[in-house]
Design an enzyme around this catalytic site. Structure first.
Site, short mmCIF file in Angstrom:
data_model
loop_
_atom_site.label_atom_id
_atom_site.label_comp_id
_atom_site.label_asym_id
_atom_site.label_seq_id
_atom_site.Cartn_x
_atom_site.Cartn_y
_atom_site.Cartn_z
N LYS A 13 0.83 -1.22 0.00
CA LYS A 13 0.00 0.00 0.00
C LYS A 13 0.87 1.26 0.00
O LYS A 13 0.62 2.19 -0.78
CB LYS A 13 -0.93 0.04 1.24
CG LYS A 13 -1.86 -1.15 1.35
CD LYS A 13 -2.76 -1.04 2.55
CE LYS A 13 -2.05 -1.05 3.89
NZ LYS A 13 -1.37 -2.33 4.21
N ARG A 88 -9.19 1.00 8.82
CA ARG A 88 -8.86 -0.39 9.17
C ARG A 88 -9.96 -1.06 9.98
O ARG A 88 -9.81 -2.21 10.37
CB ARG A 88 -7.58 -0.40 10.00
CG ARG A 88 -6.32 -0.69 9.17
CD ARG A 88 -5.16 -0.52 10.12
NE ARG A 88 -4.02 -1.30 9.84
CZ ARG A 88 -2.89 -0.82 9.31
NH1 ARG A 88 -2.82 0.43 8.93
NH2 ARG A 88 -1.84 -1.59 9.16
N ARG A 127 11.64 -5.63 4.34
CA ARG A 127 11.32 -4.20 4.25
C ARG A 127 12.35 -3.35 4.99
O ARG A 127 12.77 -3.65 6.09
CB ARG A 127 9.93 -3.94 4.84
CG ARG A 127 9.62 -2.45 4.97
CD ARG A 127 8.16 -2.12 5.04
NE ARG A 127 7.38 -2.89 5.97
CZ ARG A 127 6.04 -2.88 6.03
NH1 ARG A 127 5.36 -2.10 5.19
NH2 ARG A 127 5.38 -3.61 6.90
N ARG A 161 11.55 -2.05 10.55
CA ARG A 161 10.49 -1.69 11.50
C ARG A 161 10.41 -2.71 12.62
O ARG A 161 10.54 -3.91 12.36
CB ARG A 161 9.15 -1.62 10.77
CG ARG A 161 8.92 -0.28 10.10
CD ARG A 161 7.71 -0.25 9.22
NE ARG A 161 6.51 -0.84 9.80
CZ ARG A 161 5.32 -0.80 9.21
NH1 ARG A 161 5.17 -0.20 8.04
NH2 ARG A 161 4.27 -1.35 9.77
N ARG A 172 -0.32 -9.11 13.23
CA ARG A 172 -0.93 -8.01 12.47
C ARG A 172 -1.90 -8.59 11.42
O ARG A 172 -2.95 -8.02 11.15
CB ARG A 172 0.15 -7.16 11.78
CG ARG A 172 0.88 -6.28 12.79
CD ARG A 172 2.21 -5.78 12.25
NE ARG A 172 2.08 -4.96 11.08
CZ ARG A 172 3.06 -4.77 10.20
NH1 ARG A 172 4.23 -5.33 10.37
NH2 ARG A 172 2.87 -4.00 9.17
#
Ligand code: ADP
Ligand code: AMP
Length: 220
Positions: A13, A88, A127, A161, A172
């Site tokens: 996203k 969300r 990431r 992260r 998550r």
């Protein structure tokens, strides 16, 4: 034009929201980025986010909505925004509709990136995020410059992260299935949902999103 980029954590996203925002000339509004900035500032509000974000849980709606409303009222978002990581929950989706209506606007489309759990875990593992400007990389699929500096802003602050560790990513994803996936039905019922295969390369997904946006624009 107001567009929601929707999908599970790690679906791409943020990567696509940046590109789409630049193309449409509207800001990217990423609630996760805003919360990370608040945490990094050491503020009281940021400390309240810590307990949720570090454990892979959603932050309570009222805290998110406070941030979102303030952001959406800034002048740069007057002509629209790309919402990334928001809404969300169904309550957030309802609040967004109400907020946009007060501003005389309505969502043009909700583009959902379809990506499975295995790809999500792999994308999160690789990431890297620039702490200075938020630009996102992947060590394999979208690598940063060989200098180790951010290609967008030149800062030397590419980090992993804390919530990209595999157990937190799985948590998550569970939050996504339980609380976020129901938002798809909310938008489907309103005729706003456009699904895009998010498993191709960044360029392929960008093209697919571009086609969806072009179709939505010409139908308006
Ligand atoms: P989200 O904002 O949905 O959490 P990101 O845009 O941060 O997702 O992407 C998660 C990771 O996957 C990042 O490392 C990013 O560089 C990488 N990524 C994004 N899109 C793709 C893609 N189409 N193919 C492979 N990796 C991707
Ligand atoms: P993201 O950067 O979108 O992956 O979000 C990182 C984390 O921030 C999430 O796991 C949540 O803890 C929190 N967060 C971001 N956006 C929201 C939202 N709209 N509602 C609730 N929590 C959020």
């Amino acid at each position: 034009m107001d567009v929601v980029l929707f999908g599970p954590p790690g679906a791409g996203k943020g990567t696509q929201a940046r590109l789409l925002a630049a193309r449409l000339g509207v800001p990217q509004i990423a609630t996760g980025d805003m919360m990370r900035a608040e945490r990094a500032s050491g503020s009281e509000l940021g400390r309240r986010f810590d307990a949720y974000m570090g454990r892979g849980l959603l932050v309570p709606d009222e805290l998110v909505l406070e941030l979102l409303e303030e952001r959406l009222r800034r002048p740069d978002a007057r002509a629209g925004a790309i919402f990334d990581g928001f809404p969300r929950t169904v309550a957030q989706a309802e609040a967004l509709d109400a907020l946009l209506a007060r501003l005389g606007r309505r969502l043009a489309a909700v583009v959902s990136l379809d990506v499975g759990l295995d790809a999500i875990v792999e994308r999160a593992a690789g990431r890297r995020v620039c702490e200075a400007c938020g630009q996102t990389y992947h060590v394999r699929y979208n690598p940063p410059p060989s200098t180790g500096r951010c290609g967008a802003c030149g800062a030397d602050r590419l980090v992993r992260r804390d919530d990209d560790a595999e157990p937190v990513v799985r948590r998550r994803y569970e939050e996504y299935v339980a609380k976020t996936e129901p938002v798809l039905a909310y938008y489907e019922a309103r005729g706003l949902l456009r699904r895009v295969d998010g498993t191709g390369s960044v360029d392929v997904v960008t093209r697919s999103i571009g086609e969806v946006i072009d179709a939505v624009r010409s139908a308006r």
